[in-house]
Each structure stands twice: as C-alpha cells, then as structure tokens.
Write an enzyme that holds these catalytic residues in place. Structure first.
Site, PDB file in Angstrom:
ATOM      1  N   SER A   1      -2.684   5.429 -31.163  1.00 10.31           N
ATOM      2  CA  SER A   1      -3.314   5.768 -32.429  1.00 10.31           C
ATOM      3  C   SER A   1      -4.381   4.734 -32.763  1.00 10.31           C
ATOM      4  O   SER A   1      -5.256   4.466 -31.932  1.00 10.31           O
ATOM      5  CB  SER A   1      -2.235   5.883 -33.510  1.00 10.31           C
ATOM      6  OG  SER A   1      -2.728   6.521 -34.662  1.00 10.31           O
TER       7      SER A   1
ATOM      8  N   ARG B   1      -0.701   8.565 -48.015  1.00 11.24           N
ATOM      9  CA  ARG B   1       0.275   8.647 -46.924  1.00 11.24           C
ATOM     10  C   ARG B   1       0.766  10.081 -46.739  1.00 11.24           C
ATOM     11  O   ARG B   1       0.970  10.523 -45.598  1.00 11.24           O
ATOM     12  CB  ARG B   1       1.455   7.729 -47.218  1.00 11.24           C
ATOM     13  CG  ARG B   1       2.535   7.758 -46.155  1.00 11.24           C
ATOM     14  CD  ARG B   1       2.037   7.246 -44.821  1.00 11.24           C
ATOM     15  NE  ARG B   1       3.134   7.071 -43.882  1.00 11.24           N
ATOM     16  CZ  ARG B   1       3.070   6.328 -42.790  1.00 11.24           C
ATOM     17  NH1 ARG B   1       1.969   5.682 -42.497  1.00 11.24           N
ATOM     18  NH2 ARG B   1       4.101   6.220 -41.995  1.00 11.24           N
TER      19      ARG B   1
ATOM     20  N   ASP C   1      -0.324  17.096 -30.741  1.00 14.75           N
ATOM     21  CA  ASP C   1      -0.982  16.142 -31.636  1.00 14.75           C
ATOM     22  C   ASP C   1      -2.149  16.802 -32.353  1.00 14.75           C
ATOM     23  O   ASP C   1      -3.087  17.288 -31.718  1.00 14.75           O
ATOM     24  CB  ASP C   1      -1.483  14.951 -30.804  1.00 14.75           C
ATOM     25  CG  ASP C   1      -1.890  13.754 -31.640  1.00 14.75           C
ATOM     26  OD1 ASP C   1      -2.164  13.918 -32.840  1.00 14.75           O
ATOM     27  OD2 ASP C   1      -1.935  12.639 -31.077  1.00 14.75           O
TER      28      ASP C   1
ATOM     29  N   HIS D   1       1.674  14.087 -33.496  1.00 18.00           N
ATOM     30  CA  HIS D   1       1.186  12.741 -33.189  1.00 18.00           C
ATOM     31  C   HIS D   1       2.321  11.730 -33.086  1.00 18.00           C
ATOM     32  O   HIS D   1       2.299  10.850 -32.211  1.00 18.00           O
ATOM     33  CB  HIS D   1       0.195  12.317 -34.280  1.00 18.00           C
ATOM     34  CG  HIS D   1      -0.429  10.978 -34.053  1.00 18.00           C
ATOM     35  ND1 HIS D   1      -1.291  10.723 -33.002  1.00 18.00           N
ATOM     36  CD2 HIS D   1      -0.328   9.801 -34.747  1.00 18.00           C
ATOM     37  CE1 HIS D   1      -1.702   9.469 -33.055  1.00 18.00           C
ATOM     38  NE2 HIS D   1      -1.122   8.883 -34.098  1.00 18.00           N
ATOM     39  N   ASP D   2       3.314  11.832 -33.951  1.00 16.83           N
ATOM     40  CA  ASP D   2       4.437  10.894 -33.916  1.00 16.83           C
ATOM     41  C   ASP D   2       5.263  11.007 -32.646  1.00 16.83           C
ATOM     42  O   ASP D   2       6.181  10.200 -32.435  1.00 16.83           O
ATOM     43  CB  ASP D   2       5.341  11.106 -35.133  1.00 16.83           C
ATOM     44  CG  ASP D   2       4.838  10.374 -36.367  1.00 16.83           C
ATOM     45  OD1 ASP D   2       3.848   9.631 -36.269  1.00 16.83           O
ATOM     46  OD2 ASP D   2       5.444  10.559 -37.449  1.00 16.83           O
TER      47      ASP D   2
END
Length: 384
Positions: free
Chosen positions: A164, A236, A329, A359-360
């Site tokens: 990332s 967030r 992702d 993505h995680d």
C-alpha cells in the site's frame, strides 16, 4: 444491556515525548530540505529492529508500513504501542522474513505520529507544528530513510518490502537508490496514483478539514473530546470501504440490522456499525494532521516525475523485484501491479493473492503472501 461509556477521544493520539518508549529507537537526522522547497530544521525518525546485522552488513531488510501503520511490525500492544504488530505473520523467528537470519528495520515514516517528526512534533518554538508543517512527498520520506540507513551503517538492503503506501516508498527506494537496493517486494501498490485514487483521497481530506474542531490544523491544545475526531473518523470510514471488497461487505453484513436497532426508526445496519467502529478506533491511535500529511504524499506520488515518465523510471530499476497483487483490491487494482511488473526488467510476472477481502488481503491472506515472499527470498535473495 446498557453499552458502557467510553473515555472521550483525545484531540490527538500521536505519541509524544515523555510517553512510554517501548521498542522504539530514535535517529536524529539533522536539518532536512524538502522536495517542495520547504525545510525542516531537525528531523527524527522512530524505528524498531529485530535480528542482528551480520559482519558485512549483507542481511539487512527494510520493512515499510502503510498509511496508518507504524514501526511496530511485531509485538504486543501495551502502554507504548497502541496496537499489536501489524505484520507478525511475516516477520519474526521462523517467519517468511526470519529474524534469525535477517536484520529487519522498520521506521515510522517521516510525517508519522508514532515517534517520527510530523505535524504533532514540536516546532522550534516548542509548540506542535500543526498547520505550519510543510508538505511532504514520498521522495522526502525515502530521503529520510536513506539517512537512517547511513546512521545504521547499512550500505545496501538485501530486500526493501512494503504494501500500500509502504509500497510507494519501496518503488521510490528502488528508483532513487539503485546501488542500495538489491531486491524489492512491492505489494498491492502503484507506480503512480490514479485519478480515481486521488478522488478518493481528496474526499478523506475534505472530511477532516470540514470538521470545525480541526481548526485549520491547530487543535493540539484542545480538551479531550473537542478535537477533530469526527472528521478523522469519517475519513477512515471512507477509506475503509476501499480496503474491503464489495463482495465481502455484502456477504458479511448484507442488510442485517445492528443488534436491536431498527433502520426504519433511525437505527443502523450492521455494516454502518462496523464502519463506525473503525472510525472510532482510528481516532484513539492516530492524528488527524498526520492523516492529512501522509494522504497528500500519496496524492502526489509519481515515480516518473522528472525521470521521463513512469515507464522510463520502471525500466531504469536494476533491483530484482517481487510484485504482488490482490485480485479483489479496489484501492490499488491489480492492473497497477501489472504495470510495475511489466516495466521493471528484473520483476518477473505478478504474483496474485486470491482473496474475498479486497486490499486488506495483503494483511489477512498471510499464508499466500508469506509463501510468495518466502519463495522470493529463497530464489532471488539468498542466491545472490
């Protein structure tokens, strides 16, 4: 059952001098000229290390964290470290990056809020930098890490690895310091942020800056509960939607109400509660100005700037490369990894992590990521 009340959110959850140090070490790097023309009169980087540097310095590995990460790659959460190690599956004894063999260094990025110089740090007048903190780029962050390597006596890294935002710095290291990077691993990242990514980052910045408690960035003397936690939490939540896949959010939460709440009477769905939870968590371990500073550095990331374009910059990288993409992702889509792998002469084909989590997946799919890293270390690094 009544929900227990929580302590008010601090105006900033940045680490401050006088707080418990934990595993942090500190490197004072002196005055620092920035790519934008600004200047920091003094820079300090916090970092952690594991393992032992061998006699010829050939076993050093640099691990670079993502946006809200820090130097605490492995280890428990405690009074000094607000969260447990973020990559304990990857680094440690008998892990893919085996600290019985490798000397691992993990700095908190320049501009960070866990010990490195950033907006929450004291300026020369003793007050936090706040709104006065200058603009940073990924190149500035890497330049600071170069000075750290000099102080540690590391002439070259056997491997520079990160995902990332950390992957942005990995690529900048490979492009700007070819003689000091023998191999790199760029995971779920890009050589240049796209218009879509800039748009997403912009909305996160707008959420923070629109919070009246942000005060233009000068909020450090505010009482607990009176800081920009609403804006930081919302930023967030916006980001977290890109960290996870649409499939996972739908399969995990769908349209399930949260507990006894009724959405038809103003209650939340479970997925709303999930995002609220992650928004609250970040405010209790991070700093709003740092989020702005690091996000801006991602917006301006362009490996090809002043290097003849991205393709030319990638083609000039001499290090052996491992490029990993997560197939679901939607923050750093696999096409961006394909561009890196196709452009770097020593990269080889993209390795793909299959995940429902988006993505995680670079954090969650530890077996897959670990296998790719282990194989790369065995085939490309140990055999050098």
């Amino acid at each position: 059952m009544p929900v227990p009340s929580r302590a008010p959110v601090p105006a900033s959850s940045a680490w401050r001098s006088g707080d418990p140090v934990g595993r942090r070490q500190f490197a004072d790097l002196g005055p620092f000229a920035l790519e934008s023309g600004g200047r920091l009169p003094a820079v300090r980087l916090a970092y952690e290390t594991w393992g032992t540097l061998n006699e010829d310095g050939s076993n050093a590995v640099l691990v670079l964290h993502a946006l809200t990460g820090d130097s605490h790659v492995i280890g428990d959460a405690d009074a000094a470290h607000p969260t447990p190690g973020w990559w304990s599956s990857m680094v440690g004894p008998a892990a893919p990056i085996d600290t019985d063999e490798w000397f691992v260094v993990a700095p908190n990025v320049l501009g960070g809020c866990q010990g490195s110089t950033g907006p929450a740090s004291p300026a020369p007048d003793g007050r936090p930098w706040g709104s006065r903190f200058p603009m940073l780029t990924v190149r500035d962050q890497v330049a600071a890490e170069v000075r750290l390597a000099d102080l540690l006596g590391i002439d070259a890294w056997a491997l520079v690895i990160g995902a990332s935002m950390g992957g942005l710095r990995v690529l900048e290291w490979a492009a700007s310091e070819p003689r000091r990077v023998e191999a790199f691993a760029a995971i779920a990242t890009a050589a240049q942020t796209s218009g879509d990514q800039i748009a997403g980052f912009h909305t996160q910045l707008a959420a923070i800056q629109a919070d009246p408690q942000f005060r233009g960035g000068d909020y450090y003397d505010a009482e607990d509960g009176d800081g920009p936690h609403a804006g930081l939490g919302l930023a967030r939540q916006i980001a977290h939607q890109t960290y996870r896949s649409a499939y996972e959010l739908d399969q995990r939460f769908g349209r399930i109400p949260q507990g006894g709440e009724d959405p038809l009477e103003g209650g939340r769905f479970a997925v709303q509660s999930y995002l609220d939870h992650h928004g609250d968590k970040i405010t209790r371990r991070f700093d709003a100005n740092t989020y702005v500073t690091l996000t801006r550095s991602m917006i301006t990331h362009d490996l090809g700037r002043d290097r003849g374009g991205v393709d030319a910059a990638l083609a000039a990288i001499t290090a052996r490369g491992l490029v990993i993409a997560v197939d679901s992702d939607r923050l750093f889509p696999p096409a961006q990894s394909e561009r890196i792998a196709a452009g770097v002469p020593g990269a080889g084909p993209v390795r793909t992590v299959h995940s429902d989590y988006g993505h995680d997946g670079f954090l969650i799919e530890e077996d897959q990521v670990g296998r790719h890293v282990s194989e790369f270390l065995r085939d490309s690094v140990r055999s050098r």
